[in-house]
Structure formats: C-alpha cells, structure tokens
Scaffold this motif. Structure first.
Motif, PDB file in Angstrom:
ATOM      1  N   ILE A 323       0.848  -1.209   0.000  1.00  0.00           N
ATOM      2  CA  ILE A 323       0.000   0.000   0.000  1.00  0.00           C
ATOM      3  C   ILE A 323       0.875   1.247   0.000  1.00  0.00           C
ATOM      4  O   ILE A 323       0.648   2.195  -0.765  1.00  0.00           O
ATOM      5  CB  ILE A 323      -0.942  -0.011   1.227  1.00  0.00           C
ATOM      6  CG1 ILE A 323      -1.995  -1.106   1.063  1.00  0.00           C
ATOM      7  CG2 ILE A 323      -1.610   1.339   1.416  1.00  0.00           C
ATOM      8  CD1 ILE A 323      -2.815  -1.371   2.310  1.00  0.00           C
ATOM      9  N   SER A 324       1.899   1.238   0.858  1.00  0.00           N
ATOM     10  CA  SER A 324       2.819   2.380   0.926  1.00  0.00           C
ATOM     11  C   SER A 324       3.592   2.539  -0.379  1.00  0.00           C
ATOM     12  O   SER A 324       3.834   3.658  -0.842  1.00  0.00           O
ATOM     13  CB  SER A 324       3.783   2.196   2.104  1.00  0.00           C
ATOM     14  OG  SER A 324       4.672   3.276   2.203  1.00  0.00           O
ATOM     15  N   GLY A 325       3.968   1.402  -1.004  1.00  0.00           N
ATOM     16  CA  GLY A 325       4.712   1.452  -2.262  1.00  0.00           C
ATOM     17  C   GLY A 325       3.932   2.136  -3.362  1.00  0.00           C
ATOM     18  O   GLY A 325       4.462   2.981  -4.100  1.00  0.00           O
ATOM     19  N   TYR A 326       2.658   1.803  -3.492  1.00  0.00           N
ATOM     20  CA  TYR A 326       1.821   2.466  -4.494  1.00  0.00           C
ATOM     21  C   TYR A 326       1.695   3.966  -4.196  1.00  0.00           C
ATOM     22  O   TYR A 326       1.771   4.803  -5.092  1.00  0.00           O
ATOM     23  CB  TYR A 326       0.434   1.822  -4.529  1.00  0.00           C
ATOM     24  CG  TYR A 326       0.347   0.604  -5.429  1.00  0.00           C
ATOM     25  CD1 TYR A 326       0.553   0.717  -6.799  1.00  0.00           C
ATOM     26  CD2 TYR A 326       0.059  -0.652  -4.909  1.00  0.00           C
ATOM     27  CE1 TYR A 326       0.471  -0.397  -7.630  1.00  0.00           C
ATOM     28  CE2 TYR A 326      -0.020  -1.770  -5.727  1.00  0.00           C
ATOM     29  CZ  TYR A 326       0.188  -1.640  -7.090  1.00  0.00           C
ATOM     30  OH  TYR A 326       0.109  -2.731  -7.912  1.00  0.00           O
ATOM     31  N   ALA A 327       1.481   4.296  -2.923  1.00  0.00           N
ATOM     32  CA  ALA A 327       1.315   5.708  -2.538  1.00  0.00           C
ATOM     33  C   ALA A 327       2.583   6.510  -2.804  1.00  0.00           C
ATOM     34  O   ALA A 327       2.528   7.639  -3.296  1.00  0.00           O
ATOM     35  CB  ALA A 327       0.921   5.799  -1.064  1.00  0.00           C
ATOM     36  N   ILE A 358      -0.535   8.289   4.766  1.00  0.00           N
ATOM     37  CA  ILE A 358      -0.495   9.707   5.169  1.00  0.00           C
ATOM     38  C   ILE A 358       0.864  10.308   4.843  1.00  0.00           C
ATOM     39  O   ILE A 358       0.960  11.417   4.303  1.00  0.00           O
ATOM     40  CB  ILE A 358      -0.805   9.846   6.680  1.00  0.00           C
ATOM     41  CG1 ILE A 358      -2.269   9.488   6.956  1.00  0.00           C
ATOM     42  CG2 ILE A 358      -0.502  11.260   7.172  1.00  0.00           C
ATOM     43  CD1 ILE A 358      -2.592   9.298   8.428  1.00  0.00           C
ATOM     44  N   SER A 359       1.935   9.569   5.177  1.00  0.00           N
ATOM     45  CA  SER A 359       3.292  10.050   4.905  1.00  0.00           C
ATOM     46  C   SER A 359       3.517  10.270   3.414  1.00  0.00           C
ATOM     47  O   SER A 359       4.076  11.292   2.995  1.00  0.00           O
ATOM     48  CB  SER A 359       4.310   9.050   5.451  1.00  0.00           C
ATOM     49  OG  SER A 359       5.623   9.454   5.151  1.00  0.00           O
ATOM     50  N   SER A 360       3.044   9.323   2.590  1.00  0.00           N
ATOM     51  CA  SER A 360       3.229   9.437   1.140  1.00  0.00           C
ATOM     52  C   SER A 360       2.455  10.615   0.573  1.00  0.00           C
ATOM     53  O   SER A 360       2.955  11.356  -0.273  1.00  0.00           O
ATOM     54  CB  SER A 360       2.792   8.137   0.458  1.00  0.00           C
ATOM     55  OG  SER A 360       3.594   7.062   0.885  1.00  0.00           O
ATOM     56  N   PHE A 361       1.220  10.790   1.025  1.00  0.00           N
ATOM     57  CA  PHE A 361       0.429  11.942   0.584  1.00  0.00           C
ATOM     58  C   PHE A 361       1.130  13.246   0.952  1.00  0.00           C
ATOM     59  O   PHE A 361       1.220  14.175   0.142  1.00  0.00           O
ATOM     60  CB  PHE A 361      -0.965  11.899   1.207  1.00  0.00           C
ATOM     61  CG  PHE A 361      -1.978  11.102   0.426  1.00  0.00           C
ATOM     62  CD1 PHE A 361      -2.199  11.348  -0.918  1.00  0.00           C
ATOM     63  CD2 PHE A 361      -2.719  10.104   1.038  1.00  0.00           C
ATOM     64  CE1 PHE A 361      -3.124  10.615  -1.636  1.00  0.00           C
ATOM     65  CE2 PHE A 361      -3.651   9.364   0.331  1.00  0.00           C
ATOM     66  CZ  PHE A 361      -3.862   9.620  -1.013  1.00  0.00           C
ATOM     67  N   SER A 362       1.636  13.320   2.185  1.00  0.00           N
ATOM     68  CA  SER A 362       2.309  14.547   2.652  1.00  0.00           C
ATOM     69  C   SER A 362       3.553  14.847   1.827  1.00  0.00           C
ATOM     70  O   SER A 362       3.787  15.988   1.422  1.00  0.00           O
ATOM     71  CB  SER A 362       2.686  14.410   4.129  1.00  0.00           C
ATOM     72  OG  SER A 362       1.554  14.273   4.949  1.00  0.00           O
ATOM     73  N   GLN A 363       4.360  13.811   1.568  1.00  0.00           N
ATOM     74  CA  GLN A 363       5.613  13.988   0.828  1.00  0.00           C
ATOM     75  C   GLN A 363       5.379  14.359  -0.633  1.00  0.00           C
ATOM     76  O   GLN A 363       6.237  14.956  -1.269  1.00  0.00           O
ATOM     77  CB  GLN A 363       6.449  12.714   0.914  1.00  0.00           C
ATOM     78  CG  GLN A 363       7.006  12.445   2.304  1.00  0.00           C
ATOM     79  CD  GLN A 363       7.672  11.089   2.420  1.00  0.00           C
ATOM     80  OE1 GLN A 363       7.885  10.400   1.424  1.00  0.00           O
ATOM     81  NE2 GLN A 363       7.992  10.683   3.641  1.00  0.00           N
ATOM     82  N   ASN A 364       4.204  14.002  -1.170  1.00  0.00           N
ATOM     83  CA  ASN A 364       3.899  14.301  -2.563  1.00  0.00           C
ATOM     84  C   ASN A 364       3.017  15.540  -2.721  1.00  0.00           C
ATOM     85  O   ASN A 364       2.411  15.747  -3.776  1.00  0.00           O
ATOM     86  CB  ASN A 364       3.220  13.096  -3.218  1.00  0.00           C
ATOM     87  CG  ASN A 364       4.186  11.972  -3.528  1.00  0.00           C
ATOM     88  OD1 ASN A 364       4.839  11.957  -4.565  1.00  0.00           O
ATOM     89  ND2 ASN A 364       4.310  11.019  -2.611  1.00  0.00           N
ATOM     90  N   GLY A 365       2.940  16.351  -1.673  1.00  0.00           N
ATOM     91  CA  GLY A 365       2.192  17.599  -1.753  1.00  0.00           C
ATOM     92  C   GLY A 365       0.691  17.423  -1.749  1.00  0.00           C
ATOM     93  O   GLY A 365      -0.050  18.356  -2.072  1.00  0.00           O
ATOM     94  N   GLN A 366       0.200  16.233  -1.397  1.00  0.00           N
ATOM     95  CA  GLN A 366      -1.244  15.972  -1.355  1.00  0.00           C
ATOM     96  C   GLN A 366      -1.738  16.142   0.092  1.00  0.00           C
ATOM     97  O   GLN A 366      -2.203  15.201   0.724  1.00  0.00           O
ATOM     98  CB  GLN A 366      -1.520  14.551  -1.862  1.00  0.00           C
ATOM     99  CG  GLN A 366      -0.965  14.240  -3.227  1.00  0.00           C
ATOM    100  CD  GLN A 366      -1.785  14.884  -4.324  1.00  0.00           C
ATOM    101  OE1 GLN A 366      -2.983  15.064  -4.207  1.00  0.00           O
ATOM    102  NE2 GLN A 366      -1.116  15.250  -5.407  1.00  0.00           N
ATOM    103  N   SER A 367      -1.634  17.357   0.590  1.00  0.00           N
ATOM    104  CA  SER A 367      -1.915  17.608   2.008  1.00  0.00           C
ATOM    105  C   SER A 367      -3.378  17.397   2.365  1.00  0.00           C
ATOM    106  O   SER A 367      -3.698  16.857   3.432  1.00  0.00           O
ATOM    107  CB  SER A 367      -1.485  19.033   2.378  1.00  0.00           C
ATOM    108  OG  SER A 367      -0.104  19.196   2.149  1.00  0.00           O
TER     109      SER A 367
END
Length: 763
Positions: A323-327, A358-367
């Motif tokens: 799941i994290s890999g896709y995100a 959540i971490s992946s969204f944050s790191q990719n600017g998807q706040s």
C-alpha cells in the motif's frame, strides 16, 4: 468479584482473594492450547506439584499470554507455600509483565525479601516491555542502594532503555557502571552501548566501542551497520557489510534488512535480493517485506507487486509495504483500493497502514488527501502513534492549520507522544510555518537531546518569520553544542544574514562552510550569492557563482536577482540569457533588473517572451512591468496593461500604478488607482499615505484629510520604522518613537548629537 489489580494495595486481601479463588476453582482443570501442546494431555493442577512443574505451567501461560490460567497457577503456588520461591517469582513477574499487568508484577516482586539479580532483571525486563523505561532506570538505582549489583543483562537492558528515551546522559551513567563492574568489555553490554549511542546521535562514541571490542558476534556487526544507516552514512555502512563478510561471519536476516535500507540503486537492490534468495532468507516474511518496501522506494512497482502476488504467506506488514509502495509512487487510487481489499481478505488495517499512506500523501504535496486519510484513521477507532503524528504534521504545516496543529499537540501530550524528538521537531516546524513563533520556541525549549533537525527547524522558523537576530543566535548555539549543521541550517542562517545585511556574520558562516566542505552544496552556494549581493558585495557573489561546478535554477536566479538589486541590468540579462529553461522566478528577477536599470524596452520584450517559454505570468510579473512603465513616465500604458491583464488586478498592481502617478503628477489616474486599492480592502498603509500625499501636492487638502480619516476608520496603521546596526558581535535594532527599547539609548543619542554638531561646524 473484583479483579486482582483492584486489591493490589492490600497484600492480605490479595492472598485471601487468591485462596478463595482456589476454593471455588479447586475442581477445575486448566485446558489451554499452549499447555495442552506442551504436556499433550488435560492436566489437573495438584497441590503436590514441584516448583519445576509449576514453572512449566507458567511457561506455557506466558507463551500463550494466558493471564486467566496464569492466575490460577499463581493461586496454586500460593497454597503450596511457594510464593517466595525466586524461580517461580521470576516467571510470575514475566507473565504479568507480558500481559501488561505491571502493578501485580511489582506486588509479586515485593513478596520476596531476599532479592537476587535474576529477580531484579525480571522486574527491569517487565518495565521495559511495557515502555516504562525511566521507571526501569529508577528501579536499578533503588536496588543498588540496597546493595544489589547489576550483571551484563541488567546493563544491556537499561542501555536499550536509554536509547529509546534518547537519554545520552543516563546512557553514560550506565556505561560508567559497566566499567566499575568490569563489564564494559562484555559483548552483550558493548552491543547495547553501540545501539544506545546510535539512537542518541553519538555515532563517534559507538564507533569507538565497536573498535575496542576484543571479540564481535553478528549482533555487534549489525549494531554498527544499523548505527551508520541511522546517521545516513550509507557508504560507511556498506564498507562495514563488506568487512563483516571478510571476517568470516555470515550475514543474517538483520544484516540483509539493514543492507536493503541503504540501497542507492536498483542494481544494488537486486544484488542483495539475489543473496537473500540463495541464502534462503527471502522466504522469511520480514526480509520479503523489506524487499517489497525497497522496490517501492526505488519506483519498481512491477517488482514489488510480483513479490506480493507470489508470497505464500502475507501478513499486515506485507500489505502495509505494498500500500505504501503504491502511494510513494503517486499511484494513490491503487493504494486506497488495496486498503479496502486488505479488509475484505481478513486483514485489519492498523496504524502503520494509515501512517504509510499519510506520509506518502504529505511527501507528494497531497496535504488535503493526507488529512482526509488521517480523519478516516480516527473514525476507525485507531489511535495515532508517534509515526502517524510525525507524518500528518507536515500536511498540517502546508495547509497552515494552526488550530489542527494545537489539537495534535494536545493529543500528543495526553498520550505521552510529545516526549519523542521526532514529534517535537515536527511541531517546531509546523508552529513556525503557521507564524506562531512563541509556540515553536516553547516546544524547542523542551527538547533535551537536540539533533540537527531540532536546531534547523528553529533556525528556519526564526528566519521565515523575520526574527533574523534570533535565527543567528540559535545557529551560534548550535555550533557551540557541537551539532553539525546541514545545508538547510546553513542556507537559513545565510538568509538571516542577507535580511540583516550582516556581512561579518555572513563571512563567518562562509568560512565555516568552506572548512566543513559545504560550499559545494548547490543551495548553500546559492544562499551565499544572495547574501553577498544583499550585503553590497556583488563581486563576491559573482566569485562564488563562477567557482560553482554544479548549478541549478536557484543558483541562476540568485545571480540574476543579485545584479538586479544592484541596478546592473545588463549583467543580469547576460546571466538570464544563459538560462535554458527559465521559470517564473527567473523572469521576475530579469524584469526587476530591467526595472531598476531603466531598460524598459528590453523588459517588455522579456515579458512578452514568457509565452514562448510556456511560463504563465503572475500578478508579480504584471506589477513589475507596471512599475517599470510607470517609472519611465508611460503611465497610460501601465493602466492599459492592468485593464487588459488576464490576471485579476490586486492591490499590488494598483499600488505600483499609484507610485508612478506620484512621480509624474498624474492626479486623474492616481484617484482612479487609489479608489481600486480602497475597494479591495487593502490594509497597506503606504498606499493610503501615497494617495493622501498626491492629493496634498495638488492642493486637495480636504480630500487628503479624508484619506487620513479613512485610514483610522479601516484600522489601517502606519508601520513603525525599524533599523539596525551591527557593532562588534551584536546586532542592535532601533524602533521609531520607542527609544527606551535600547538599554543604551541615552549615550547613543548623545553621540549622535555630538556628530551632528561636528557636521554643522564642518559646514
């Protein structure tokens, strides 16, 4: 009937409860999966069992975490008069601790009058297993006062506790105890010391322990490799892996997982994957999960999906990794779909699952999406942990949700998460970005063992909010604390120097960067260019620029902007012409250079060329061109540009036109522009004062007074003037109409008066 924990305060009640429970249950038998598998029969507990037999029963209860059966065994032990047998007490402490019932474990321990090191270690292990690390340290101190001496297990366990508390001072104290006890060379103590130093950010000390070890096992090598990985020193970690292989020891699954975490290329990842296959470690779930995770981080979606689809046995960690890999790779729809599928196949999504997304969204600017997933986590009844909080705070920072930040802070405090350095570092950053410097300072002051991120967050926070002197003071304290700054810290400190035009401090930081080989960092060099330009040393800026071997767009923009500040338009345009793919900042800097250099025609050509480079002009670009046209007297053209602009005209655009009207005494357009500023509800006092002055210049005194009254009605206040001067090692600031702010203002003004008199005499 009350549970055991309810009568813990009265030992007599405790025993009577156990005895009464025994009378009720005397005919019962223990039938648990763990005990049945151990003894392979249905066993009735007899009072005639030996301590060894009771010990076997307790082992079975401990393995299955069967507290109910364990309490019954405990009751039989009390009836048999063996409640003070140290062998059984040690196992009882272990059972209650593993089941999370620390108060009962303490009560059991206190029943034994003659404590030995095994009992002490059992209690320490129990505290640590339940996260009560400080209590474990305090417990040892009490027992040592009673004459107890720690052994290697005691010290190893407590050193791990110090590492988890990030408490280097306590760790050093335990090391001193090891030396006093002659256990400092013990392999278990040495391994624990390396781990403690690594977690507390003192890698040098950990290396010294490793180098002095008379013998090393695989744990020793894994500890030092992990220490290098934690500090981001991947090359050094790889060297240690190579040394491990040459030493004759065989890398185990821990080594493989550490090696996977420092993979810098797909080739290296595949090489380690090959070793895992040939050595048989790929079948181990932790290794396979690490492989999935690393393929995800390297952007190899097909590889980690293949591993997932071909796994014979998956667990929560496997699903979390996929799941994290896709995100991480921006494939958020697949990530969310897998989150739903995970529940359908019988796996419960946990805090780790949500934290990864959540971490992946944050790191990719998807706040916004990160906050939505965080809300889903809360609605599912899960409790955010340290990783979750540290992951969601950057999203809150980007959205500048100050109230949300305070809510998370309060939650962290209530649930004992705030003590973690990662959470506090993130809180400092969020409060700073939300403009609440005071809150950031309070959190920062509570960080006892500050790392480079702690210091950098505070330096950046001060700089972002204009507290430039405080930023430099914090940077100075960081150097004194012997914490090595990173490029972000140095860049922020240089920005503070640029904002204060503090050349001496800027040169000091430049010298430090040279000594520590930071000048080659692109962002540091770009900050140096900006600092020297703003401190009036444009030649030094160009020298730094020319010496750079690797330049990025930030570097080019800094040099263009430096020339623009100095009014050297031709030089700025020369640099601008070398930029292959200029961005909005490049064009803004070039237009500013044309504006200050009076190069109006070249400026309009550059503005018109933005379409060719597919760069959309913003309000800032239009404001610059309007100001440039206005300064050259082409006020009508400036007005026409605003009226035909696809960008909605803001107060800055009309304000730029207003300034031109003041210079060229154009009352009609000034009134029109001023009216637009007022309509937009602008709070900038400069525009009101400017329009009032224009009206006064044309003798419109009544209208000028109306403007003054309008400022009061709208609550617009003129900004108090502030200036500063650098003397010796301090920067002194002066605020208009508030002389008493400076402790030596009387002597300063006497000096100023004397200088004025000398100047008059010279005239």
């Amino acid at each position: 009937m009350k549970p055991i924990s309810a009568v813990i305060r009265n030992p007599h009640n405790k025993i009577s409860f156990l005895k009464s429970n025994l009378l009720i249950q005397s005919s019962l038998s223990i039938t648990t999966d763990s005990i049945a598998s151990k003894f392979n029969c249905r066993t009735s507990i007899s009072n005639r069992f030996s301590a060894e037999s009771y010990g076997r029963f307790l082992d079975a209860c401990l393995l299955s975490k069967n507290l109910c059966s364990g309490k019954l065994v405990h009751a039989k032990i009390v009836i048999a008069g063996l409640e003070k047998d140290s062998f059984l007490v040690t196992k009882l402490i272990g059972l209650y601790s593993v089941c999370g019932n620390v108060p009962v474990a303490e009560w059991v321990f206190n029943q034994v009058s003659n404590c030995n090191v095994f009992l002490m270690n059992a209690m320490i292990r129990g505290y640590c297993a339940n996260g009560l690390y400080q209590k474990a340290l305090d417990f040892l101190e009490v027992k040592m006062e009673d004459g107890m001496k720690p052994d290697s297990y005691t010290l190893s366990c407590l050193l791990k506790a110090c590492g988890l508390l990030f408490n280097l001072q306590e760790g050093e104290r335990i090391r001193n105890l090891a030396e006093e006890s002659g256990l400092d060379k013990d392999i278990f103590v040495s391994n624990a010391l390396i781990g403690m130093y690594a977690k507390c950010g003192s890698l040098v000390d950990g290396i010294q322990v490793f180098e002095r070890m008379p013998q090393r096992d695989i744990v020793s090598w894994n500890s030092i490799i992990s220490a290098y990985v934690q500090e981001g020193l991947e090359e050094e970690a790889i060297v240690k892996v190579q040394e491990l292989v040459r030493s004759g020891l065989r890398p185990d699954r821990v080594t493989i997982i550490s090696a996977l975490s420092m993979c810098s290329s797909v080739e290296m990842l595949r090489e380690i994957h090959g070793y895992a296959i040939t050595s048989g470690y790929e079948r181990i779930s932790t290794v396979r999960n690490s492989l999935i995770s690393m393929y995800g981080k390297c952007g190899r979606v097909e590889e980690f999906r293949w591993l997932f689809d071909n796994s014979t046995c998956t667990d929560n960690a496997t699903w979390n990794a996929v799941i994290s890999g896709y995100a991480q790779n921006g494939r958020f729809e697949e990530s969310i779909k897998l989150l739903r599928d995970m529940k359908l196949v019988g796996f419960d999504s946990d805090v780790v699952t949500y934290s990864g997304i959540i971490s992946s969204f944050s790191q990719n600017g998807q706040s916004e999406q990160a906050m939505r997933i965080f809300e889903e986590l809360l609605n599912s009844g899960l409790k955010p942990d340290i990783i979750t909080v540290a992951s969601v705070l950057p999203a809150i920072s980007d959205l500048q949700y100050l109230d949300k930040c305070r809510e998370i802070h309060a939650y962290s405090y209530r649930n004992g998460l705030e003590y973690d350095r990662r959470v506090r570092n993130a809180l400092v950053s969020v409060y700073s970005k939300c403009g609440s410097v005071q809150d950031a300072e309070q959190v920062f002051s509570k960080i006892m063992e500050r790392d480079v991120i702690s210091w950098s967050s505070m330096v950046v926070g001060y700089t972002q909010n204009g507290f430039l002197n405080e930023a430099l003071n914090t940077f100075r304290q960081m150097i004194i604390s012997k914490t090595t700054p990173n490029p972000i810290t140095i860049t922020s400190a240089l920005s503070a120097c640029a904002g204060m035009a503090s050349l001496r401090h800027g040169k000091e930081i430049h010298l430090w960067a040279l000594k520590n080989r930071f000048e080659g960092q692109t962002f540091v060099a770009s900050a140096l260019i900006d600092m020297y330009a703003k401190c009036g040393k444009i030649k030094e800026s160009r020298r730094v620029f020319d010496l750079m071997t690797d330049r990025n767009l930030v570097t080019w923009n800094a040099m263009i902007g430096g020339y623009a500040v100095h009014g050297l338009g031709e030089n700025a345009l020369e640099i601008f012409g070398m930029v292959e793919e200029p961005d909005q900042i490049s064009f803004l800097a070039a237009l500013s250079a044309c504006n200050h250099g009076g190069l109006v025609d070249k400026g309009t050509d550059i503005f018109n060329s933005m379409k060719r480079f597919r760069v959309g002009p913003t309000g800032g670009h239009y404001s610059c061109v309007v100001d440039m046209l206005g300064r050259s007297g082409r006020v009508d053209e400036a007005l026409d540009l605003i009226q035909n602009s696809p960008v909605e005209a803001n107060a800055h655009l009309w304000g730029a036109l207003l300034g031109a009207c003041k210079t060229y005494s154009n009352l009609e357009i000034a009134i029109y522009a001023g009216a637009r500023v007022i309509e937009l509800g602008c709070k900038n006092p400069g525009y009101y004062v400017q329009l009032s002055n224009i009206l006064a210049d044309f003798g419109r005194w009544e209208h000028a007074e109306v403007m003054r009254k309008l400022m009061k009605e709208k609550g617009v206040k003129k900004v108090v003037g502030c200036s500063w001067i650098e003397v010796n090692e301090g920067v002194h600031s002066f605020v208009a109409r508030d002389r008493a702010q400076h402790p030596e203002w009387e002597s300063l003004f006497k000096m100023l008066k004397g200088l004025n008199e000398q100047m008059k005499g010279m005239g």
